[in-house]
Design an enzyme around this catalytic site. Sequence first.
Site, PDB file in Angstrom:
ATOM      1  N   HIS A  81       0.788  -1.313  -0.005  1.00 42.03           N
ATOM      2  CA  HIS A  81      -0.113  -0.026  -0.108  1.00 42.03           C
ATOM      3  C   HIS A  81       0.975   1.396   0.035  1.00 42.03           C
ATOM      4  CE1 HIS A  81       0.649   0.898   4.099  1.00 42.03           C
ATOM      5  NE2 HIS A  81       0.488  -0.530   4.569  1.00 42.03           N
TER       6      HIS A  81
ATOM      7  N   CYS B 279       2.710  -5.040   6.628  1.00 40.49           N
ATOM      8  CA  CYS B 279       2.496  -4.567   5.317  1.00 40.49           C
ATOM      9  C   CYS B 279       3.587  -4.194   4.721  1.00 40.49           C
ATOM     10  CB  CYS B 279       1.472  -3.619   5.177  1.00 40.49           C
ATOM     11  SG  CYS B 279      -0.350  -4.086   5.690  1.00 40.49           S
TER      12      CYS B 279
END
Length: 205
Positions: free
Chosen positions: A165, A181
């Site tokens: 992301h 992440c």
Amino acid sequence: MAFVRSLQMAVLAAALTLTAGEAHAEGFFAKLFGGGFDVQPVEAVPGAAVPMKYKRQRVRYVTDEAPGTIIIDSDAKFLYLVEGDNRAMRYGVGVGREGFGWQGRVKIGRKAEWPTWTPPPEMRQREKQKGRILPASMKGGPKNPLGARAMYLYDGGRDTMFRIHGTSEPWTIGHNVSSGCIRMVNNDVADLYERAPVGTRVIVN
């Protein structure tokens, strides 16, 4: 008739001025008439915010993996999109901090532009113990922790809860900062988003 012809010429001129790197004409018209353009444009990242070695660049990269595969080198903080012929597009990334790193082979299960952030219960509890109250969810936008784009990583049809992301904190690129992440500056994650379709293989080393 003159007005209609002028409008047709204007649309044609706009399509012809698109570069190959921006969009194909077909994709342009699909977004133009389908409302697919960003309501919030991705802002440019200041040049000094990210060290030169972590800026997006095409590099020599020898691998047996098929073109289109994403390979993440967690130690070096690089994400490679394999192009074939010993070449790859390389991006700088931020990865999991101590205790949150991981390895594996997954796939992009879905994608979202300006995604809603829904922190998992474990994260909310963990942050609450530190005195920080996280929202149950946050609408997409420049201040959202997921940034401009998110690619959700799945393992055998199951959401791993890990994502590739964006971030509005470019100074975190090149560091161990996340809860697992893979984060990229918004410009880069938007570029990767266009190149990597759902189903793309992702290898995290």
